[in-house]
Structure formats: C-alpha cells, structure tokens
Write a protein that holds these residues in place. Structure first.
Motif, PDB file in Angstrom:
ATOM      1  N   VAL A 137      27.600   5.393  17.429  1.00 35.04           N
ATOM      2  CA  VAL A 137      27.316   6.719  17.571  1.00 35.04           C
ATOM      3  C   VAL A 137      28.149   7.702  16.395  1.00 35.04           C
ATOM      4  O   VAL A 137      27.558   8.357  15.730  1.00 35.04           O
ATOM      5  CB  VAL A 137      27.362   7.403  18.994  1.00 35.04           C
ATOM      6  N   SER A 138      29.528   7.323  16.532  1.00 32.93           N
ATOM      7  CA  SER A 138      30.130   8.267  15.705  1.00 32.93           C
ATOM      8  C   SER A 138      29.785   7.871  13.889  1.00 32.93           C
ATOM      9  O   SER A 138      29.680   8.691  13.518  1.00 32.93           O
ATOM     10  CB  SER A 138      31.594   7.751  15.856  1.00 32.93           C
ATOM     11  N   ILE A 140      26.796   6.857  13.034  1.00 33.98           N
ATOM     12  CA  ILE A 140      25.470   7.642  13.025  1.00 33.98           C
ATOM     13  C   ILE A 140      25.564   9.182  12.719  1.00 33.98           C
ATOM     14  O   ILE A 140      25.125   9.589  11.902  1.00 33.98           O
ATOM     15  CB  ILE A 140      24.693   7.289  14.049  1.00 33.98           C
ATOM     16  N   ARG A 141      26.456   9.647  13.382  1.00 28.34           N
ATOM     17  CA  ARG A 141      26.799  11.485  13.389  1.00 28.34           C
ATOM     18  C   ARG A 141      27.445  11.687  12.114  1.00 28.34           C
ATOM     19  O   ARG A 141      27.176  12.743  11.646  1.00 28.34           O
ATOM     20  CB  ARG A 141      27.659  11.928  14.599  1.00 28.34           C
ATOM     21  N   GLN A 142      27.931  10.475  11.413  1.00 27.37           N
ATOM     22  CA  GLN A 142      28.469  10.802  10.056  1.00 27.37           C
ATOM     23  C   GLN A 142      27.462  10.770   8.888  1.00 27.37           C
ATOM     24  O   GLN A 142      27.698  10.926   7.718  1.00 27.37           O
ATOM     25  CB  GLN A 142      29.665  10.126   9.814  1.00 27.37           C
ATOM     26  N   GLN A 146      20.969   5.972  10.273  1.00 25.29           N
ATOM     27  CA  GLN A 146      20.285   6.984  11.052  1.00 25.29           C
ATOM     28  C   GLN A 146      20.234   6.049  12.544  1.00 25.29           C
ATOM     29  O   GLN A 146      20.100   6.873  13.671  1.00 25.29           O
ATOM     30  CB  GLN A 146      18.903   7.153  10.741  1.00 25.29           C
ATOM     31  N   LYS A 147      20.156   4.986  12.442  1.00 27.39           N
ATOM     32  CA  LYS A 147      19.939   4.125  13.622  1.00 27.39           C
ATOM     33  C   LYS A 147      20.400   2.590  13.723  1.00 27.39           C
ATOM     34  O   LYS A 147      20.498   1.994  12.412  1.00 27.39           O
ATOM     35  CB  LYS A 147      18.360   3.965  14.019  1.00 27.39           C
ATOM     36  N   LYS A 238      15.022  11.925  21.678  1.00 29.21           N
ATOM     37  CA  LYS A 238      15.681  10.838  21.407  1.00 29.21           C
ATOM     38  C   LYS A 238      14.975   9.882  21.387  1.00 29.21           C
ATOM     39  O   LYS A 238      14.952   8.980  20.111  1.00 29.21           O
ATOM     40  CB  LYS A 238      16.812  10.610  22.508  1.00 29.21           C
ATOM     41  N   GLU A 242      13.951   7.665  17.608  1.00 30.01           N
ATOM     42  CA  GLU A 242      13.948   6.348  17.258  1.00 30.01           C
ATOM     43  C   GLU A 242      12.781   5.475  17.053  1.00 30.01           C
ATOM     44  O   GLU A 242      12.854   4.641  15.854  1.00 30.01           O
ATOM     45  CB  GLU A 242      14.555   5.765  18.631  1.00 30.01           C
ATOM     46  N   VAL A 367      20.871   5.694  18.322  1.00 32.15           N
ATOM     47  CA  VAL A 367      20.658   6.865  17.508  1.00 32.15           C
ATOM     48  C   VAL A 367      21.897   7.883  17.724  1.00 32.15           C
ATOM     49  O   VAL A 367      22.737   7.587  18.858  1.00 32.15           O
ATOM     50  CB  VAL A 367      19.532   7.409  17.639  1.00 32.15           C
ATOM     51  N   ALA A 368      21.928   9.026  17.004  1.00 32.06           N
ATOM     52  CA  ALA A 368      22.850  10.024  17.562  1.00 32.06           C
ATOM     53  C   ALA A 368      23.000  10.637  18.738  1.00 32.06           C
ATOM     54  O   ALA A 368      24.054  11.051  19.376  1.00 32.06           O
ATOM     55  CB  ALA A 368      22.873  11.074  16.613  1.00 32.06           C
ATOM     56  N   ASP A 369      21.919  10.662  19.452  1.00 32.22           N
ATOM     57  CA  ASP A 369      22.211  11.074  20.830  1.00 32.22           C
ATOM     58  C   ASP A 369      22.435   9.934  22.149  1.00 32.22           C
ATOM     59  O   ASP A 369      22.040  10.177  23.209  1.00 32.22           O
ATOM     60  CB  ASP A 369      20.705  11.804  21.443  1.00 32.22           C
TER      61      ASP A 369
END
Length: 393
Positions: A137-138, A140-142, A146-147, A238, A242, A367-369
């Motif tokens: 997740v970290s 992806i948030r950067q 994306q997944k 979310k 995806e 994914v990010a969420d």
C-alpha cells in the motif's frame, strides 16, 4: 502406433481412474485424458505469438502425434505464474470429452473422511502478511504500481496420505459451478482446484474471457445480508477501481488481435459458495485465424487480476515481498486442440497434494485503499474453498 480407445460415459463412474490422467470440468466442455504421448516443459515466453518458436514446436508435436494414430490431439496441463519457468504440459495418448452434469450425477458422497490434520501453518503468518500488504500500500500510494496482487500459502500436514481423487470429489461436490481440475504433476502428487475464473475460451474464431477482480464474503445463511454484501461490492469505489484496472488492461491487450471486441462498461456480479466477485464478460473474435486457445491464454497471462498493474512493476514487488515462489499457483490450467479450440482458467482456489502434505494458495488485489487486516480475511475466505473439503472452514 498408439491406439486411441473409444470411451463410453460408463468410464465416468470410476472417478479414481479419471484422476490418474488430467481431469478438467467446465460448463462448456469437460475432458479426461489417458496416457502421455509426450511432455512439453519448454517455457511459454513466446507462445502468445502464433508463428513463434513454441507454437511451431507444438504444431510439430501435433503432426507427429497424428502420424502415430492419435486422433484429434490436444495439449493439456498447467503453465506457471512466471512464464520463464518450465511449463507442465503434455499431449495425451487419448482424451474423452463429456458433459460435466453426467460426471456430477455419478459422483456419490465419499464414504470415508479425509485424513485428520496434524498441523497447519500460514506462509507468511498473520503478522508477515499484514506487513507485506502495508508495504505494498505504501508503494502504491507513492505512485508505483497502481495495483499488486499478493498471496499467501497454507501448509497442511495430515496423519495419513491424502487421496487426491477423494479430495477432488469433495471439491466438485461443494463447488459444482466452478471450473475443476486435477492434474498429476511430473514430480509426483497432483494440482487440485475449483477455479471461478475463466481466462479464455476459444471456439473457431470466437473467444470469451471473464476476469474477476474485487470480492466480498457471502452470507449464505442470511439471504438479505448476502444480497446486501453483493450490492455493497457493486458500489465499492475501491473494488470498482481494482476491477477497472484489470478490464482496461485486457482491452488494451486484446484489441490489436481482434476483429471485434466487446467489453461491457459496467461489471456484473458472480458468486461462488463463499464469495461475491465483480466480473466482466468480454467477447470477441480473432483477427488472425492462426490464433489458438493457447496463444490467447499466453497473451493474457498473467492478467492484472493475478499480478497487478503495470505488470512488470507489480511482478517486481511480488518478488520483493512474497517469501515463496508461486510456481504453478496463480498460473493457468486447461487445454487446446490441434484446431485451435480450447479453454484455460486461472489456477486459484487450489492446492497441491503430495503424500500427507497439502499446500493451499490464495491471493488478493492490493490498491491504495486496501487495509491489511481486510486482505488477510479475504484470503482466508478464499482458502475456505479447499479447507471445506477437509471440514476445516
């Protein structure tokens, strides 16, 4: 010369004998193989190209098999998640097509329970898996990727050896609408599963694929709660995100190879015994008549539903985070005939059986969420497909 026997549906009554070869069931066509004419362990890295080296080799094998008296030869078996690794494919001496309802009618409930479980261990354990998801997740948030699809294993040791045919019998009975497969492996043991996900089916020039991404636990004992879980999945930003990553990537991959391609804008809901899934029914016909079911399967594999998006970066993250080699898990399993028809499904809701050791596999799209604890629970629900066969939900 190899003789090709004619089978009657009476052979379906001996389920253990069916499982000595490759058994594959589908609502379209089901088949059982007998014997092995030749094995093919060449990696399928260029098998997506109809004129590539792998497909040329396959055509030579088909031609040689026909000269030896094998009528309508097929190639069957499994391809690993990492296509640079050896394939587990073979051309059988013969095969028998049947309607799976005929098989299901002959299957009686197994009289004997499976062996007692001595111990089981999660790989990685709860702390390791949730940390792995948090790291993903970290990343992806950067913004890269994306997944990513992360998976875990469950290792089971039983008191006595497991009869893989008996396990398969239970899996079919408990998941009648899935795609079922039982593949004896070159190193011994078998790959067994009940996949809900069709990678590709091809007949003539027409093909069909149905990617799954986004899932929610079912509540079969409470109709209202179960329906609400499905509706919530359809409304989940979310899960829809995806899923969209998967369908967009598959459209981009298939479009150049298709005369016509239909990709619905909105997914539908698909159910298994344990889960709701977001699904998109994609249909098309091939631009090049030389395409076969295997070339299309290798073109698509692995989809972002099994690796992530973008694929190369997702695979780097999987290699970095997962503490094991997936091998055949997260790969594909199925068959293709010499005329190009065939069917391949994603190797999920599955396990390997060797003696008294069983290894089960489950994954989840991150994914990010995503929340690490939710992904642990989701993979646990996916493991239930195989655990229920042992009475270990």
């Amino acid at each position: 010369m190899v003789e090709t026997p004619t089978f009657e549906n009476a052979c379906l009554q001996d389920f253990s004998a069916l499982c000595r070869g490759f058994l594959f069931t589908s609502p379209w066509r089901s088949l059982a193989t007998q014997g092995c004419y030749t094995t093919i362990d060449t990696p399928v890295q260029d098998a997506a190209q109809p004129q590539g080296a792998f497909q040329q080799q396959l055509r030579r094998h088909f031609a040689d098999a026909s000269k030896q008296g094998i009528a309508h030869p097929i190639v069957a078996g499994a391809i690993p998640f990492d296509v640079s690794q050896p394939a587990a494919l073979f051309i059988p001496e013969s095969h028998h097509l049947f309607h799976r309802t005929d098989l299901q009618r002959t299957l009686a409930s197994p009289a004997e329970p499976l062996p007692q479980v001595r111990r089981r261990a999660a790989v990685p354990d709860h702390a390791g898996f949730t940390r792995m998801v948090a790291d993903a997740v970290s990343a992806i948030r950067q913004g890269d990727p994306q997944k990513v699809v992360l998976s875990r294993l469950l290792d089971i040791v039983t008191e006595q050896p497991v009869d893989s045919a008996a396990l398969m019998q239970r899996v079919i009975a408990q998941n009648p609408d899935s795609y079922h497969f039982h593949l004896p492996l070159p190193e011994g043991g078998a790959l067994v599963g009940a996949s809900p996900e069709l990678l590709v089916r091809k007949q003539g020039r027409d093909f069909h694929t149905c990617p799954l991404a986004g899932s929610a636990r079912r509540h079969p004992q409470d109709v209202q709660q179960d329906r609400a879980a499905g509706e919530a999945l359809m409304q989940s930003a979310k899960d829809r995100h995806e899923h969209q990553l998967v369908t967009d990537a598959m459209r981009a991959t298939l479009q150049p190879r298709s005369r016509l391609l239909s990709v619905p804008a909105v997914p539908s809901l698909l159910t298994t015994a344990t889960l709701w899934h977001l699904a998109t029914q994609i249909q098309g016909d091939v631009l090049d008549a030389r395409e076969n079911a295997l070339s299309l399967a290798c073109l698509l594999h692995p989809t972002p539903a099994l690796s992530g998006f973008p694929h190369a970066r997702a695979c780097q993250l999987i290699q970095q985070l997962e503490p094991f080699d997936r091998r055949l898990f997260g790969g594909i399993v199925g068959w293709c005939d010499s005329e190009g028809n065939g069917e391949w499904v994603v190797t999920i809701r599955c396990g390997t059986v060797q003696g008294n050791r069983v290894r089960l596999f489950a994954g989840a799209g991150i994914v990010a969420d995503s929340h690490p604890e939710s992904e642990w629970r989701e993979t646990g629900v996916k493991l239930d497909t195989m655990l229920r066969a042992f009475g270990l939900q």
